[in-house]
Design an enzyme around this catalytic site. Structure first.
Site, PDB file in Angstrom:
ATOM      1  N   LYS A  32       0.796  -1.070   0.040  1.00  0.00           N
ATOM      2  CA  LYS A  32      -0.078  -0.147   0.046  1.00  0.00           C
ATOM      3  C   LYS A  32       0.930   1.363   0.151  1.00  0.00           C
ATOM      4  O   LYS A  32       1.920   1.298  -0.072  1.00  0.00           O
ATOM      5  CB  LYS A  32      -0.969  -0.087   1.077  1.00  0.00           C
ATOM      6  CG  LYS A  32      -1.988  -1.316   1.208  1.00  0.00           C
ATOM      7  CD  LYS A  32      -2.731  -1.532   0.237  1.00  0.00           C
ATOM      8  CE  LYS A  32      -3.407  -2.860  -0.024  1.00  0.00           C
ATOM      9  NZ  LYS A  32      -4.502  -3.166   1.053  1.00  0.00           N
TER      10      LYS A  32
HETATM   11  C1  LIG Z   1      -5.361  -4.559   1.298  1.00  0.00           C
HETATM   12  C2  LIG Z   1      -6.715  -4.199   1.318  1.00  0.00           C
HETATM   13  C3  LIG Z   1      -7.699  -4.561   2.536  1.00  0.00           C
HETATM   14  C4  LIG Z   1      -7.039  -5.303   3.632  1.00  0.00           C
HETATM   15  O1  LIG Z   1      -6.016  -4.630   4.196  1.00  0.00           O
HETATM   16  P1  LIG Z   1      -4.932  -5.445   5.284  1.00  0.00           P
HETATM   17  O2  LIG Z   1      -4.196  -4.387   5.956  1.00  0.00           O
HETATM   18  O3  LIG Z   1      -4.207  -6.152   4.504  1.00  0.00           O
HETATM   19  O4  LIG Z   1      -6.039  -6.352   6.255  1.00  0.00           O
HETATM   20  C5  LIG Z   1      -9.080  -4.321   2.429  1.00  0.00           C
HETATM   21  N1  LIG Z   1      -9.514  -3.758   1.400  1.00  0.00           N
HETATM   22  C6  LIG Z   1      -8.659  -3.399   0.496  1.00  0.00           C
HETATM   23  C7  LIG Z   1      -9.485  -2.775  -0.770  1.00  0.00           C
HETATM   24  C8  LIG Z   1      -7.525  -3.678   0.155  1.00  0.00           C
HETATM   25  O5  LIG Z   1      -6.712  -3.383  -0.802  1.00  0.00           O
END
Ligand SMILES: *Cc1c(COP(=O)(O)O)cnc(C)c1O
Length: 386
Positions: free
Chosen positions: A188
């Site tokens: 991210k």
């Molecule tokens: C990565 C992601 C999540 C989950 O994030 P985590 O921190 O890995 O639990 C939820 N929604 C979207 C759209 C994502 O890309």
């Protein structure tokens, strides 16, 4: 292989984590509080609750909004499964709203149509989860107007979108929603290793989420049911989880947050460069709306219909063979065996999402991607599409 995404860790990031290792606190402590304050300030939101993942943050947000059995949660099918699973984890049913073919965000028109039908069938959603797909903010003003009309609550899944803006305000300010959730997974925009955060302007939602993240336990005398029996005393007043973030993660998060602007500037620069380099090829990049600024988590193209399905597979394989770590975001969630198998949702009528899935490819985009690497990616794509 050039990956589709990767973290950007500096010497300062490393030093920030090491400083915590040498301190008295490893689990949730002063660094978590500082990270929460910094993210709340960035967003212009009153409260922030840090947890161990965005998945946990989505779960807590649903619980805080009293989502439960008999209720419905609606979201986009073009997202990571966690955006839908949070509803199931609360025992609610899940339904999907189709996407806009150009912006790839939840289609406000399909949402409005499905809400009108749901009102007639008396099964309106309690919670809608718009996903700021690839970092581009959804049309929150219009979704907010529908929330007022139909009485649902809104959790923005901004896992891709920390640092993005909508109508000139930061995503997370909560003008049109109840809670906004961020992810700090390594692919991210900024990372904690693993981590998530829920931001809100509602004091009660924040209090509920922060109690639930730590077993449903409180040390706050003002909300205890009985008398405080001494310095050791705490009360469990709800059934919660261990969803805490560590101070190690939060220190990394604080340090990364200082470079958020630089990260997004570089991502935008690369995205604009892709736009220029790809112009004229038989494909469509994600359309950007003029009312927002993406955080550019992902750069996504849709191949022309002639290259959909098997053609996409061939282009994808050739790129991988050429060392370009392309990806596909995402397999439509309603097509996952779990969602097909269970009668957990309404029958899915999502033609745009399914057509998108047959044409989509995610090209590499991360801060340390070099212009020359990007040129090579585009050359490999051109050759694979011939
Ligand atoms: C990565 C992601 C999540 C989950 O994030 P985590 O921190 O890995 O639990 C939820 N929604 C979207 C759209 C994502 O890309």
């Amino acid at each position: 292989m050039i990956p589709y995404g990767r973290q950007d860790i500096s010497e300062e990031d490393i030093n920030a984590v090491v400083a915590v290792l040498n301190s008295d606190w490893l689990t949730q402590g002063p660094a978590v509080l500082q990270f929460e304050t910094s993210v709340a300030t960035l967003c212009g939101a009153r409260h922030a609750v840090a947890v161990n993942s965005a998945t946990s943050a989505l779960h807590l947000a649903c619980l805080a909004l009293d989502l439960g059995p008999g209720d419905w949660l609606w979201t986009s099918p073009i997202t990571f499964v966690a955006s839908a699973n949070c509803g199931r984890l609360c025992g609610a049913q899940v339904a999907f709203v189709d996407i806009d073919p150009a912006t790839l965000n939840l289609s406000v028109k399909d949402l409005a149509d499905k809400l009108a039908a749901a009102r007639r069938a008396d099964r309106l959603p309690k919670v809608v989860v718009p996903v700021h797909f690839a970092g581009q903010p959804c049309n929150m003003q219009e979704i907010g107007a529908l929330a007022d009309e139909y009485g649902f609550r809104i959790i923005e899944d901004a896992s891709h979108a920390i640092g993005a803006t909508y109508q000139g305000e930061p995503v997370g300010c909560g003008r049109y929603s109840d809670v906004t959730v961020f992810s700090f997974h390594p692919v991210k925009i900024i990372t904690c290793g693993e981590g998530g955060m829920a931001v809100t302007n509602d004091e009660q939602l924040a209090a509920r989420m922060s109690i639930l993240r730590s077993h449903g336990i409180t040390r706050d005398e003002s909300i205890m049911r009985g008398a405080n029996e001494g310095p050791w005393y705490y009360e469990q007043i709800d059934l919660g989880f261990n969803y805490r973030m560590t101070d190690l993660q939060a220190a990394l998060g604080c340090s990364q947050l200082r470079r958020l602007r630089t990260f997004i500037d570089r991502r935008r620069e690369l995205a604009n460069r892709y736009d220029r380099l790809l112009a004229g090829l038989p494909l469509q990049p994600q359309k950007q709306e003029s009312n927002g600024m993406s955080a550019w988590h992902l750069y996504i193209i849709q191949l022309d219909e002639a290259l959909a399905g098997e053609g996409r597979r061939r282009v994808f394989d050739e790129l991988r063979d050429a060392g370009v770590g392309v990806q596909v975001h995402y397999i439509p969630v309603h097509l996952q065996p779990y969602y097909r198998r269970q009668a957990v949702g309404a029958p899915a009528d999502l033609p745009v999402a399914e057509a998108y899935y047959r044409r989509a490819i995610t090209l590499p985009l991360f801060t340390s991607l070099e212009d020359a690497q990007q040129d090579a990616i585009v050359a490999a794509l051109e050759s694979a599409m011939r």
